[in-house]
Design an enzyme around this catalytic site. Sequence first.
Site, PDB file in Angstrom:
ATOM      1  N   HIS A  73      16.752  -3.834 -30.981  1.00  0.00           N
ATOM      2  CA  HIS A  73      16.086  -2.806 -30.184  1.00  0.00           C
ATOM      3  C   HIS A  73      15.328  -1.810 -31.049  1.00  0.00           C
ATOM      4  O   HIS A  73      14.965  -0.721 -30.584  1.00  0.00           O
ATOM      5  CB  HIS A  73      17.097  -2.076 -29.291  1.00  0.00           C
ATOM      6  CG  HIS A  73      17.622  -2.937 -28.179  1.00  0.00           C
ATOM      7  ND1 HIS A  73      18.768  -2.641 -27.474  1.00  0.00           N
ATOM      8  CD2 HIS A  73      17.153  -4.103 -27.654  1.00  0.00           C
ATOM      9  CE1 HIS A  73      18.978  -3.574 -26.559  1.00  0.00           C
ATOM     10  NE2 HIS A  73      18.009  -4.474 -26.659  1.00  0.00           N
TER      11      HIS A  73
ATOM     12  N   CYS B  41       2.312   0.642 -35.897  1.00  0.00           N
ATOM     13  CA  CYS B  41       0.954   0.998 -35.502  1.00  0.00           C
ATOM     14  C   CYS B  41       0.656   0.443 -34.107  1.00  0.00           C
ATOM     15  O   CYS B  41       0.939  -0.720 -33.815  1.00  0.00           O
ATOM     16  CB  CYS B  41      -0.052   0.445 -36.512  1.00  0.00           C
ATOM     17  SG  CYS B  41      -1.780   0.802 -36.083  1.00  0.00           S
TER      18      CYS B  41
ATOM     19  N   SER C 227      28.761  -3.799 -23.130  1.00  0.00           N
ATOM     20  CA  SER C 227      29.221  -4.368 -21.862  1.00  0.00           C
ATOM     21  C   SER C 227      28.516  -5.674 -21.539  1.00  0.00           C
ATOM     22  O   SER C 227      28.833  -6.328 -20.542  1.00  0.00           O
ATOM     23  CB  SER C 227      28.992  -3.359 -20.722  1.00  0.00           C
ATOM     24  OG  SER C 227      27.626  -2.985 -20.671  1.00  0.00           O
TER      25      SER C 227
END
Length: 282
Positions: A122, A130, A225
Amino acid sequence: MDDIERAVEIISRSEYVIAFTGAGVSAESGIPTFRDKGGLWERFPAETFGVPSGLLGLLFYQPSRLSEFIKAVVEVIERAKPNKGHIALAELEKLGILKCVITQNIDYLHQEAGNKEVIEVHGSITRLRCIICRERKTIEKKKAIEMALEFAEKIKSIDLSSIIEKGEITLEEIKEKFGGSLPVCDYCGGIMRPDIVFFTEPVQDLDIAIEKARRSDCCIIAGTSGVVYPAAYIPQIVKMNKGTLIEINPNSQCFPSDIYISDSFANAMEAIARKIKEKVIN
């Protein structure tokens, strides 16, 4: 033999151990999970603050609210430190037992604890990307925090009314308005943004994470989870290849784990690492 002992035995005899971590491990370092009660999504709705289009709209029409959100995120990340669980994973990597950490977190705590092989699906607050050529740039965490706070202050005082009225903006106008508070790409001169994944955006380095999962015969799952896909496929891939899943979660079992440890990440991982080190020494 209790679950900790069983986990120690399996990890010790496995050939390719990986860890898959989520927001829960950082919660134990003082970073509230976004989704749980009292999390950031209660104050800042995900449908606005979790998507690029929502953030852009806030920049033009509610800059003070965007500034509040940036400061809230930065504040908790700035004061967070690696906990005993982070440090335990780093120790297992140093022993050559843990091959990599695949994390959904952007806070850089695994690296601060000492892990070198970290896949951040993530993104990370320590990278910029950029918006034009997509070139990436790594920066120190302290610098990232300073830049975020500077930007949060700057947007409160910028007058964007002329741009709103015109309905369009050029790259040069952006640079003129925001000045040094926006980093510029060294390669193409474009604006650089935090290299983190918002909702609606593709995850990063998933191919590398999947390759690690396919090689793995043991996956330690902690602080997740398993509801955020495609990242949540990682433990499932290990399981499909007949690997062992060791899940640490104080709240509930969320994966088809072979061993489930109902304890905090910090307590469980510290105990596991301590017993493994004792076996290595002896």
